[in-house]
Motif scaffolding. Structure first.
Motif, short mmCIF file in Angstrom:
data_model
loop_
_atom_site.label_atom_id
_atom_site.label_comp_id
_atom_site.label_asym_id
_atom_site.label_seq_id
_atom_site.Cartn_x
_atom_site.Cartn_y
_atom_site.Cartn_z
N THR A 57 -71.91 7.90 10.98
CA THR A 57 -71.52 6.90 11.81
C THR A 57 -71.79 7.09 13.19
N ALA A 58 -72.51 8.02 13.51
CA ALA A 58 -72.75 8.63 14.99
C ALA A 58 -73.88 8.40 15.50
N VAL A 97 -67.24 10.60 8.91
CA VAL A 97 -66.30 10.28 10.23
C VAL A 97 -65.79 11.53 10.60
N SER A 98 -65.17 11.31 11.97
CA SER A 98 -64.64 12.73 12.39
C SER A 98 -63.40 12.47 13.34
N LEU A 99 -62.83 13.27 13.86
CA LEU A 99 -61.67 13.05 14.85
C LEU A 99 -61.81 13.92 16.00
N ARG A 100 -60.96 13.44 17.06
CA ARG A 100 -61.00 14.22 18.07
C ARG A 100 -59.57 13.95 18.84
N SER A 116 -57.51 6.03 25.16
CA SER A 116 -56.63 5.92 24.09
C SER A 116 -56.88 4.92 22.88
N LYS A 117 -57.49 3.87 23.39
CA LYS A 117 -57.67 2.92 22.28
C LYS A 117 -59.04 2.99 21.46
N GLY A 150 -60.17 4.97 19.61
CA GLY A 150 -60.07 5.51 18.08
C GLY A 150 -59.77 4.18 17.39
N ASP A 151 -58.68 3.13 17.92
CA ASP A 151 -58.10 2.19 16.98
C ASP A 151 -59.43 1.09 16.90
N PHE A 181 -62.83 1.82 16.59
CA PHE A 181 -63.65 2.74 15.64
C PHE A 181 -63.15 2.51 14.40
N TRP A 182 -61.59 2.68 14.14
CA TRP A 182 -60.91 2.49 13.09
C TRP A 182 -61.14 1.06 12.38
N PHE A 233 -57.08 10.01 7.80
CA PHE A 233 -58.06 9.20 7.01
C PHE A 233 -57.52 8.86 5.60
#
Lengths: 71, 265
Positions: free
Chosen positions: B21-22, B44-47, B54-55, B57-58, B60-61, B95
Motif C-alpha cells: 500500500t506504499a 500495511v504497517s504502523l508508526r 494524528s488523524k 492513520g484514521d 488510511f484505515w 489490525f
C-alpha cells in the motif's frame, strides 16, 4: 486546588498528565476516542479492554501507534 | 481461464498477488491500483503518531477498510528481535490479525534480512500464536529451519527491496521449490516487471508480493492489470506443465506419410 504534576512522555513529548489516572483518561482528554490506534505503555501493548484498568504514572512512556501504508 | 485457488494459513484465496500500500502518487491511485490488481491481501504497517498529524492513520484505515482485503502487517524498519517482536504485537492489536510479515533487517544498504535474528524472532512469534510470513533470503538451510519452526509460508527475496532487478538467483529459488514442496512460497521483493513474476510462477512459486514495481510505474493501475494477468499466466503454465528443454531440434510438423525424399530423419 490543583493536582500534583505528573510528567509522562506521550509520543516522544513530555506532557503533564496530572488529571489522568488511567489510559482511558488519557485517550478521552486527548480527544482520541473513536480513532484507529493502539496504545503502548512502557513498550507493552495495552488492549482497549484494559484501558480503564491501566494506570498512568509519572515517568511512563506512552506511544500511540497508527496504521500507515507499507510494502 | 483462471489458475486454481490456494490456501494461506487456512485462508482460501483466488488471487496469487499480495500487494503493498506504499509509494503511490496519491491515495486515489493507491485505491484504483489495488482494485485493478485484484489482490485479496494487502500489506500495511504502523508508526507512532506525531502531534501534527494524528488523524492520517484514521484516513488510511478508512481506505483499507473500503478495499475489504485481508491485511498483512509488516515489521519494516526493525533491526533487532526485540523491536520486531514488539512491532508484531502492536500490529496484532491494531489490525486485529495474527498474520505478520516478519522483517528483521541485518544490513541497511541492501535491506538484507538477518538470518539469525529472523529465526529467533520467528520462534518467539510462533510461540505467541502468530502466523508468520518471514521475509527471508533464498538460503535453503535457513528456509528449512524456518519451516521446522512451524512456518507454513516463506517469502524469499528475488532481489533486494525496491531494486526491481527480478530474480537474481533462479537456481536458489528453484531449489527451494524442489526441496520444500509442502510449503507455500511467495517471492517477496525485487520483482521489477511482469515477466519477473511469470518466471517465479513458472518455477512453481505459489504467489508474488510486490509494491514498488506497481506503485512506481508510470501508470500504476495499468501495471496492476499487467501483473495480475502475468501471475495468473505463470501459474497456469506451471499447472499445465512446461515442456522439457532439448538440445536438438525436433520437427513440429508430422513427417508420417511424407514422401521418403522429403524426410530428413
Amino acid at each position: 486546588m490543583t493536582s500534583k504534576q505528573q510528567i509522562i512522555e506521550l509520543n516522544g513529548e513530555s506532557i503533564d498528565a496530572a488529571d489522568m489516572s488511567s489510559v482511558a483518561d488519557l485517550i478521552e482528554q486527548k480527544n482520541m476516542t473513536g480513532g484507529r490506534f493502539v496504545v503502548v505503555v512502557n513498550d507493552e501493548v495495552v488492549p482497549k479492554s484494559s484501558w480503564a484498568q491501566t494506570s498512568i504514572n509519572a515517568g511512563d512512556k506512552v506511544d500511540i501507534m497508527s496504521p500507515i501504508s507499507g510494502g | 481461464m483462471k489458475a486454481s485457488n490456494w490456501t494461506v494459513y487456512g485462508q482460501e484465496l483466488g488471487s496469487r498477488l499480495f500487494i503493498g500500500t506504499a509509494l503511490y502518487p496519491s491515495p486515489k491511485v493507491m485505491m484504483d491500483t489495488i482494485r485493478a490488481s485484484r489482490a485479496e491481501v494487502i500489506t500495511v504497517s504502523l508508526r507512532r503518531q506525531t502531534p501534527t498529524d494524528s488523524k492520517s492513520g484514521d484516513k488510511f484505515w478508512q481506505m483499507i477498510e473500503e478495499l475489504d482485503c485481508h491485511l498483512l502487517p509488516n515489521t519494516a524498519g526493525c533491526y533487532s528481535v526485540k523491536e520486531a517482536v514488539k512491532t508484531a504485537h502492536m500490529a496484532r492489536e491494531l489490525f486485529d490479525t495474527d498474520w505478520v510479515k516478519l522483517e528483521v533487517m541485518g544490513d541497511s544498504y541492501n535491506l538484507q534480512p538477518d538470518p539469525f535474528m529472523l529465526v529467533e524472532a520467528t520462534k518467539i512469534l510462533i510461540e505467541d500464536g502468530f502466523k508468520v510470513f518471514p521475509y527471508t533470503t533464498d538460503d535453503l538451510v535457513l528456509c528449512q529451519k524456518l519451516a521446522e519452526l512451524g512456518c507454513e509460508v516463506l517469502m524469499p527475496w528475488g532481489a533486494p527491496i525496491g531494486t526491481g532487478q527480478g530474480l537474481l538467483n533462479p537456481y536458489a529459488l528453484k531449489t527451494l521449490r524442489e526441496r520444500l514442496p509442502e510449503l507455500t512460497l511467495l517471492v517477496d521483493a525485487g520483482i521489477g516487471k511482469p515477466s519477473d513474476a511469470v518466471q517465479a510462477m513458472e518455477l512453481g512459486f505459489d504467489g508474488i508480493l510486490l509494491n514498488t514495481a506497481v506503485a512506481e510505474a508510470l501508470e500504476p493501475e495499468t501495471m496492476a492489470y499487467a501483473f495480475a494477468d502475468a501471475i495468473n499466466a505463470g501459474r497456469l503454465a506451471y499447472e499445465a506443465g512446461v515442456m522439457p528443454k532439448r538440445d536438438n531440434a525436433k520437427p513440429s510438423t508430422p513427417t508420417l506419410d511424407q514422401p521418403i525424399w522429403q524426410q530428413h530423419g
